[in-house]
Scaffold this motif. Structure first.
Motif, PDB file in Angstrom:
ATOM      1  N   HIS A   1     -34.205  -1.212   0.187  1.00 44.08           N
ATOM      2  CA  HIS A   1     -34.522  -2.191  -0.860  1.00 44.08           C
ATOM      3  C   HIS A   1     -33.560  -2.098  -2.038  1.00 44.08           C
ATOM      4  CE1 HIS A   1     -38.143  -3.175   1.319  1.00 44.08           C
ATOM      5  NE2 HIS A   1     -38.400  -1.887   1.406  1.00 44.08           N
ATOM      6  N   GLU A   2     -32.366  -1.547  -1.787  1.00 47.13           N
ATOM      7  CA  GLU A   2     -31.380  -1.381  -2.856  1.00 47.13           C
ATOM      8  C   GLU A   2     -30.097  -2.136  -2.522  1.00 47.13           C
ATOM      9  OE1 GLU A   2     -32.303   3.074  -4.535  1.00 47.13           O
ATOM     10  OE2 GLU A   2     -31.180   2.913  -2.655  1.00 47.13           O
ATOM     11  N   ILE A   3     -29.371  -2.468  -3.571  1.00 45.77           N
ATOM     12  CA  ILE A   3     -28.044  -3.070  -3.428  1.00 45.77           C
ATOM     13  C   ILE A   3     -27.101  -2.352  -4.386  1.00 45.77           C
ATOM     14  CG2 ILE A   3     -28.895  -5.341  -2.699  1.00 45.77           C
ATOM     15  CD1 ILE A   3     -28.354  -6.309  -5.605  1.00 45.77           C
ATOM     16  N   PRO A   4     -25.791  -2.390  -4.099  1.00 46.50           N
ATOM     17  CA  PRO A   4     -24.857  -1.765  -5.035  1.00 46.50           C
ATOM     18  C   PRO A   4     -24.618  -2.668  -6.247  1.00 46.50           C
ATOM     19  CG  PRO A   4     -23.667  -2.658  -3.153  1.00 46.50           C
ATOM     20  CD  PRO A   4     -25.130  -2.860  -2.888  1.00 46.50           C
ATOM     21  N   VAL A   5     -24.560  -2.058  -7.406  1.00 45.85           N
ATOM     22  CA  VAL A   5     -24.160  -2.742  -8.639  1.00 45.85           C
ATOM     23  C   VAL A   5     -23.072  -1.871  -9.258  1.00 45.85           C
ATOM     24  CG1 VAL A   5     -26.387  -3.870  -9.009  1.00 45.85           C
ATOM     25  CG2 VAL A   5     -25.966  -1.639 -10.043  1.00 45.85           C
ATOM     26  N   TRP A   6     -22.312  -2.440 -10.195  1.00 43.02           N
ATOM     27  CA  TRP A   6     -21.216  -1.674 -10.773  1.00 43.02           C
ATOM     28  C   TRP A   6     -21.007  -2.058 -12.221  1.00 43.02           C
ATOM     29  CZ3 TRP A   6     -21.022  -4.806  -6.539  1.00 43.02           C
ATOM     30  CH2 TRP A   6     -20.494  -6.084  -6.729  1.00 43.02           C
ATOM     31  N   SER A   7     -20.360  -1.140 -12.903  1.00 47.30           N
ATOM     32  CA  SER A   7     -20.024  -1.355 -14.306  1.00 47.30           C
ATOM     33  C   SER A   7     -18.778  -2.230 -14.404  1.00 47.30           C
ATOM     34  CB  SER A   7     -19.801  -0.003 -14.993  1.00 47.30           C
ATOM     35  OG  SER A   7     -18.700   0.678 -14.385  1.00 47.30           O
ATOM     36  N   ASP A   8     -18.328  -2.454 -15.597  1.00 50.25           N
ATOM     37  CA  ASP A   8     -17.177  -3.317 -15.874  1.00 50.25           C
ATOM     38  C   ASP A   8     -15.943  -2.856 -15.082  1.00 50.25           C
ATOM     39  OD1 ASP A   8     -15.106  -4.811 -16.907  1.00 50.25           O
ATOM     40  OD2 ASP A   8     -15.479  -4.266 -18.999  1.00 50.25           O
ATOM     41  N   PRO A   9     -15.462  -3.659 -14.128  1.00 48.22           N
ATOM     42  CA  PRO A   9     -14.309  -3.255 -13.327  1.00 48.22           C
ATOM     43  C   PRO A   9     -12.982  -3.300 -14.081  1.00 48.22           C
ATOM     44  CG  PRO A   9     -15.077  -5.415 -12.641  1.00 48.22           C
ATOM     45  CD  PRO A   9     -16.047  -4.919 -13.676  1.00 48.22           C
ATOM     46  N   ALA A  10     -12.999  -3.743 -15.324  1.00 50.80           N
ATOM     47  CA  ALA A  10     -11.769  -3.752 -16.122  1.00 50.80           C
ATOM     48  C   ALA A  10     -11.549  -2.409 -16.831  1.00 50.80           C
ATOM     49  CB  ALA A  10     -11.817  -4.880 -17.147  1.00 50.80           C
ATOM     50  N   ARG A  11     -12.578  -1.568 -16.878  1.00 49.84           N
ATOM     51  CA  ARG A  11     -12.433  -0.242 -17.500  1.00 49.84           C
ATOM     52  C   ARG A  11     -11.698   0.693 -16.549  1.00 49.84           C
ATOM     53  NH1 ARG A  11     -17.457   2.136 -20.413  1.00 49.84           N
ATOM     54  NH2 ARG A  11     -15.805   3.617 -20.840  1.00 49.84           N
ATOM     55  N   PRO A  12     -11.125   1.775 -17.061  1.00 47.55           N
ATOM     56  CA  PRO A  12     -10.355   2.690 -16.207  1.00 47.55           C
ATOM     57  C   PRO A  12     -11.163   3.317 -15.064  1.00 47.55           C
ATOM     58  CG  PRO A  12      -9.898   3.127 -18.520  1.00 47.55           C
ATOM     59  CD  PRO A  12     -11.008   2.121 -18.480  1.00 47.55           C
ATOM     60  N   VAL A  13     -12.468   3.507 -15.280  1.00 43.17           N
ATOM     61  CA  VAL A  13     -13.337   4.074 -14.249  1.00 43.17           C
ATOM     62  C   VAL A  13     -14.549   3.157 -14.098  1.00 43.17           C
ATOM     63  CG1 VAL A  13     -14.777   6.045 -13.615  1.00 43.17           C
ATOM     64  CG2 VAL A  13     -12.607   6.429 -14.785  1.00 43.17           C
ATOM     65  N   VAL A  14     -14.912   2.886 -12.853  1.00 42.38           N
ATOM     66  CA  VAL A  14     -16.041   2.011 -12.548  1.00 42.38           C
ATOM     67  C   VAL A  14     -17.161   2.867 -11.962  1.00 42.38           C
ATOM     68  CG1 VAL A  14     -16.804   0.018 -11.191  1.00 42.38           C
ATOM     69  CG2 VAL A  14     -14.450   0.114 -12.052  1.00 42.38           C
ATOM     70  N   ALA A  15     -18.370   2.708 -12.474  1.00 40.76           N
ATOM     71  CA  ALA A  15     -19.535   3.377 -11.898  1.00 40.76           C
ATOM     72  C   ALA A  15     -20.164   2.433 -10.886  1.00 40.76           C
ATOM     73  CB  ALA A  15     -20.543   3.734 -12.983  1.00 40.76           C
ATOM     74  N   VAL A  16     -20.313   2.902  -9.668  1.00 41.66           N
ATOM     75  CA  VAL A  16     -21.003   2.146  -8.620  1.00 41.66           C
ATOM     76  C   VAL A  16     -22.355   2.824  -8.430  1.00 41.66           C
ATOM     77  CG1 VAL A  16     -20.971   1.401  -6.214  1.00 41.66           C
ATOM     78  CG2 VAL A  16     -18.830   1.541  -7.502  1.00 41.66           C
ATOM     79  N   MET A  17     -23.428   2.027  -8.482  1.00 45.24           N
ATOM     80  CA  MET A  17     -24.780   2.568  -8.451  1.00 45.24           C
ATOM     81  C   MET A  17     -25.654   1.778  -7.491  1.00 45.24           C
ATOM     82  SD  MET A  17     -24.719   2.428 -12.576  1.00 45.24           S
ATOM     83  CE  MET A  17     -23.712   0.952 -12.429  1.00 45.24           C
TER      84      MET A  17
END
Length: 188
Positions: free
Chosen positions: A63-79
């Motif tokens: 029941h989960e999907i991947p989401v991510w932080s701002d891809p323009a920043r040097p590091v992206v958090a995938v959650m």
């Protein structure tokens, strides 16, 4: 949305209230999950976001999907995040919605330091030695877990030579545990 965990119903109510307030400003949602991976911007691709989690052994549940932080920043958090909650938030806020993770925090610490942020029953850890050397989210339900994690970290890093920064929901017990490993401890 205030750094709180929400039931589906209370999340709907909070999102509705925020949506009624209007505005065009981005709406930040902090995702608290141990299913979090940091990916360098150059390596990140939205279409393969779920693969970063799977490869690390923290793939999305049914029941989960991947989401991510701002891809323009040097590091992206995938959650990994609850699909129903993400769908409801996207419906309410569309392109204004931004996901973030405590693992993206950049505390002001010396170049050789370890950072710990306790959020509920999750411990966010980052170790720096001139640059980021280690970043992970682990379950931590109390002092015994925290001491175990410090012991494991001390096997990989000479913690006595590092400063420690602590933030989040940490009480006196984690701070006391840090004193056994670090000479300098600061709130970060």
């Amino acid at each position: 949305m205030g750094g709180h965990s929400f039931s589906a119903e209370s999340l709907r109510a909070a999102a509705e209230k925020l949506a009624q307030a209007g505005g065009k400003a981005p709406v930040g949602v902090e995702v608290l999950t141990e299913k979090t991976q940091l990916v360098p911007r150059e390596e990140f691709a939205a279409e393969t976001a779920g693969a970063y989690l799977r490869v690390a052994g923290t793939g999305c549940g049914a029941h989960e999907i991947p989401v991510w932080s701002d891809p323009a920043r040097p590091v992206v958090a995938v959650m990994a995040a609850d699909a129903e909650a993400v769908g409801m938030l996207r419906e309410k806020f569309g392109g204004r919605l931004r996901f973030v993770s405590p693992l993206l925090s950049e505390p002001a610490l010396p170049p050789r330091a370890a950072w710990f942020s306790l959020r509920g029953e999750l411990l966010y850890i980052k170790v720096y030695d001139g640059g980021l050397q280690f970043a992970e989210v682990v379950p931590c339900t109390g002092g015994e877990d925290f001491r175990f994690l410090l012991e494991r970290l001390s096997a990989a890093f000479p913690l006595a030579d590092f400063a420690a920064g602590i933030s989040g929901d940490a009480g006196p017990e984690p701070v006391k545990a840090l004193k056994g490993y670090f000479k300098k401890i600061v709130c970060a």
